[in-house]
Design a protein around this motif. Structure first.
Motif, PDB file in Angstrom:
ATOM      1  N   LEU A  95       0.831  -1.202   0.000  1.00 46.22           N
ATOM      2  CA  LEU A  95       0.000   0.000   0.000  1.00 46.22           C
ATOM      3  C   LEU A  95       0.866   1.254   0.000  1.00 46.22           C
ATOM      4  CD1 LEU A  95      -2.770   1.438   0.289  1.00 46.22           C
ATOM      5  CD2 LEU A  95      -2.454   1.276   2.777  1.00 46.22           C
ATOM      6  N   LYS A  96       1.885   1.257   0.844  1.00 40.82           N
ATOM      7  CA  LYS A  96       2.768   2.423   0.930  1.00 40.82           C
ATOM      8  C   LYS A  96       3.449   2.698  -0.408  1.00 40.82           C
ATOM      9  CE  LYS A  96       6.088   4.510   4.107  1.00 40.82           C
ATOM     10  NZ  LYS A  96       6.819   4.326   5.391  1.00 40.82           N
ATOM     11  N   ASP A  97       3.853   1.638  -1.080  1.00 40.62           N
ATOM     12  CA  ASP A  97       4.503   1.771  -2.383  1.00 40.62           C
ATOM     13  C   ASP A  97       3.519   2.318  -3.428  1.00 40.62           C
ATOM     14  OD1 ASP A  97       6.670   1.418  -4.280  1.00 40.62           O
ATOM     15  OD2 ASP A  97       5.574  -0.332  -5.035  1.00 40.62           O
ATOM     16  N   ILE A  98       2.291   1.807  -3.407  1.00 34.26           N
ATOM     17  CA  ILE A  98       1.270   2.272  -4.351  1.00 34.26           C
ATOM     18  C   ILE A  98       0.986   3.751  -4.150  1.00 34.26           C
ATOM     19  CG2 ILE A  98      -1.186   2.129  -4.955  1.00 34.26           C
ATOM     20  CD1 ILE A  98      -1.023  -0.866  -4.433  1.00 34.26           C
ATOM     21  N   ILE A  99       0.842   4.164  -2.905  1.00 35.63           N
ATOM     22  CA  ILE A  99       0.544   5.567  -2.611  1.00 35.63           C
ATOM     23  C   ILE A  99       1.696   6.469  -3.049  1.00 35.63           C
ATOM     24  CG2 ILE A  99       0.223   7.223  -0.725  1.00 35.63           C
ATOM     25  CD1 ILE A  99      -1.499   5.130   0.668  1.00 35.63           C
ATOM     26  N   LYS A 100       2.918   6.029  -2.801  1.00 32.08           N
ATOM     27  CA  LYS A 100       4.093   6.810  -3.190  1.00 32.08           C
ATOM     28  C   LYS A 100       4.140   6.987  -4.708  1.00 32.08           C
ATOM     29  CE  LYS A 100       9.150   6.788  -2.745  1.00 32.08           C
ATOM     30  NZ  LYS A 100      10.322   6.013  -2.208  1.00 32.08           N
ATOM     31  N   ARG A 101       3.937   5.894  -5.436  1.00 33.73           N
ATOM     32  CA  ARG A 101       3.984   5.946  -6.903  1.00 33.73           C
ATOM     33  C   ARG A 101       2.806   6.747  -7.467  1.00 33.73           C
ATOM     34  NH1 ARG A 101       7.064   1.612  -9.447  1.00 33.73           N
ATOM     35  NH2 ARG A 101       8.248   0.457  -7.867  1.00 33.73           N
ATOM     36  N   SER A 102       1.628   6.550  -6.884  1.00 35.40           N
ATOM     37  CA  SER A 102       0.434   7.243  -7.376  1.00 35.40           C
ATOM     38  C   SER A 102       0.545   8.754  -7.186  1.00 35.40           C
ATOM     39  CB  SER A 102      -0.811   6.713  -6.672  1.00 35.40           C
ATOM     40  OG  SER A 102      -1.021   5.345  -6.979  1.00 35.40           O
ATOM     41  N   ASN A 103       1.116   9.169  -6.072  1.00 36.97           N
ATOM     42  CA  ASN A 103       1.290  10.603  -5.838  1.00 36.97           C
ATOM     43  C   ASN A 103       2.267  11.212  -6.846  1.00 36.97           C
ATOM     44  OD1 ASN A 103      -0.470  11.205  -3.688  1.00 36.97           O
ATOM     45  ND2 ASN A 103       0.942  10.351  -2.181  1.00 36.97           N
ATOM     46  N   ARG A 104       3.283  10.452  -7.218  1.00 38.32           N
ATOM     47  CA  ARG A 104       4.229  10.932  -8.231  1.00 38.32           C
ATOM     48  C   ARG A 104       3.533  11.132  -9.576  1.00 38.32           C
ATOM     49  NH1 ARG A 104       9.421   6.894  -7.265  1.00 38.32           N
ATOM     50  NH2 ARG A 104      10.235   7.873  -5.356  1.00 38.32           N
ATOM     51  N   ILE A 105       2.718  10.152  -9.952  1.00 34.68           N
ATOM     52  CA  ILE A 105       1.986  10.246 -11.223  1.00 34.68           C
ATOM     53  C   ILE A 105       1.006  11.405 -11.188  1.00 34.68           C
ATOM     54  CG2 ILE A 105       0.344   9.056 -12.727  1.00 34.68           C
ATOM     55  CD1 ILE A 105       1.655   6.416 -11.783  1.00 34.68           C
ATOM     56  N   ALA A 106       0.322  11.543 -10.051  1.00 27.51           N
ATOM     57  CA  ALA A 106      -0.670  12.610  -9.912  1.00 27.51           C
ATOM     58  C   ALA A 106      -0.042  13.995 -10.094  1.00 27.51           C
ATOM     59  CB  ALA A 106      -1.356  12.510  -8.561  1.00 27.51           C
ATOM     60  N   LYS A 107       1.161  14.184  -9.592  1.00 28.87           N
ATOM     61  CA  LYS A 107       1.828  15.479  -9.726  1.00 28.87           C
ATOM     62  C   LYS A 107       2.068  15.836 -11.183  1.00 28.87           C
ATOM     63  CE  LYS A 107       4.160  15.671  -5.240  1.00 28.87           C
ATOM     64  NZ  LYS A 107       5.471  15.688  -4.527  1.00 28.87           N
ATOM     65  N   ILE A 108       2.266  14.798 -11.997  1.00 30.37           N
ATOM     66  CA  ILE A 108       2.511  15.036 -13.419  1.00 30.37           C
ATOM     67  C   ILE A 108       1.213  15.340 -14.159  1.00 30.37           C
ATOM     68  CG2 ILE A 108       3.314  13.985 -15.570  1.00 30.37           C
ATOM     69  CD1 ILE A 108       5.224  12.281 -13.833  1.00 30.37           C
ATOM     70  N   VAL A 109       0.202  14.491 -13.961  1.00 33.52           N
ATOM     71  CA  VAL A 109      -1.024  14.613 -14.761  1.00 33.52           C
ATOM     72  C   VAL A 109      -1.969  15.695 -14.260  1.00 33.52           C
ATOM     73  CG1 VAL A 109      -0.900  12.198 -15.461  1.00 33.52           C
ATOM     74  CG2 VAL A 109      -2.263  12.820 -13.461  1.00 33.52           C
ATOM     75  N   ARG A 110      -1.829  16.127 -12.997  1.00 29.90           N
ATOM     76  CA  ARG A 110      -2.767  17.110 -12.445  1.00 29.90           C
ATOM     77  C   ARG A 110      -2.216  18.529 -12.456  1.00 29.90           C
ATOM     78  NH1 ARG A 110      -6.808  14.078 -10.119  1.00 29.90           N
ATOM     79  NH2 ARG A 110      -7.702  15.736  -8.860  1.00 29.90           N
TER      80      ARG A 110
END
Length: 333
Positions: free
Chosen positions: A317-332
């Motif tokens: 879960l921690k890994d998913i959240i870390k990666r998802s936040n990185r992606i979100a910073k790019i697309v949002r």
């Protein structure tokens, strides 16, 4: 039909116009903050009233099936805010995690701490469970609600939990911050009507066999009741693919963004039914524009009382959240 009211409209003239709509048996909502009147049901006589008044600036057509949920020039986007730092549809994605089912107080305490440490802000856990078989575990009821609320409070988290029955609305309301309507209850219209009377967010999961119009129509029931805080959730649909529990419909995210102002989150756990795929689907959903994720995470996944095949551990879960936040910073941005 959408009516934009002039900013300089006299209060007395506006009141006369609203009274006139009422006298014509018009079903409408007036959002004073954005000066918008949404007509859900009206007669041809309304056009005559519009022509006579000076308060109307502009009119727009809208989809009759989900007029309140429709995206338009005057309402391109809406957000659902739980706190200063938690806003669905805002700048950052919202992370929801926890076990599919509340099992024990200890389990929820462990989960709440781990969810908080992983970077999520909302704790999930079902106290009432809709199961395919009547002999399967159905949830702990109010005891489960007490466990999740206590755990969330201790670790500074918000709570989301599923509501199955209109008769349980007041009970669940005492413990939750967000009502969750599951796939099997998406078209439980009496439940949706009751939730429309509440002034608390509702996360509406897509029915496993419905098209977008039906999903938005279900959201319309809640909005029509006066509850504007609706969050949609893509959780997978039933297709001919038998290798995963459901098929995650990535198209749903950009489609909803195109036709509706409502925020949308993704459930990569139920959509796959297999923990091996949760990370990839979660990241794909965020890349497609999802406003958040709701993930099944358990202290001991293989000992989960419900849906153990899809549950992930908290390290993942921690890994998913870390990666998802990185992606979100790019697309949002």
């Amino acid at each position: 039909m959408i009516i934009k009211i002039r900013q300089d409209a006299e209060k007395e003239r506006l009141t006369e116009f609203l009274d006139g709509l009422t006298k014509l048996n018009t079903v409408f909502q007036f959002e004073e903050d954005i000066r918008i009147i949404t007509l859900m049901k009206f007669s041809d006589s309304v056009m005559g009233l519009v022509r006579k008044t000076s308060v109307v600036e502009e009119m727009l057509p809208a989809n009759k099936a989900f007029v309140l949920a429709s995206k338009h020039r005057f309402k391109p986007k809406s957000t659902v805010r739980l706190s200063k730092d938690i806003e669905f549809g805002g700048r950052d994605i919202v992370l929801i995690a926890g076990p599919c089912s509340v099992e024990t107080e200890e389990q929820m305490m462990q989960s709440a701490k781990a969810v908080k440490d992983a970077g999520a802000s909302i704790l999930r856990g079902g106290a009432f469970k809709p199961r395919t078989s009547p002999y399967d575990f159905q949830g702990l009821g109010e005891s489960g609600l007490k466990f999740i609320r206590k755990a969330a409070n201790k670790h500074g988290l918000k709570v989301i939990t599923e509501i199955l029955d209109p008769r349980h609305v007041d009970l669940v309301n005492r413990y939750t911050d967000i009502f969750q309507v599951g796939t099997r209850n998406m078209q439980n219209f009496e439940l949706l009507k009751e939730l429309g009377k509440m002034r608390k967010p509702v996360l509406l999961k897509r029915g496993m066999g419905v098209v977008y119009k039906e999903w938005l129509g279900a959201a319309e029931y809640i909005l029509a009741g006066g509850n504007k805080e609706v969050i949609l959730c893509e959780r997978g649909i039933r297709t001919f693919v038998a290798d995963t529990r459901f098929t995650f419909d990535i198209n749903a995210i950009p489609y909803i963004k195109k036709v509706s102002h409502l925020p949308i989150v993704a459930d990569p756990s139920h959509s796959t039914g297999n923990w091996h795929f949760v990370k990839d689907i979660a990241m794909a959903a965020v890349a497609a524009g999802a406003d958040g994720l709701i993930i099944d995470a358990h202290p001991e996944p293989q000992k989960s009382w419900v849906d153990k095949d899809q549950a992930i551990d908290f390290k993942t879960l921690k890994d998913i959240i870390k990666r998802s936040n990185r992606i979100a910073k790019i697309v949002r941005n």
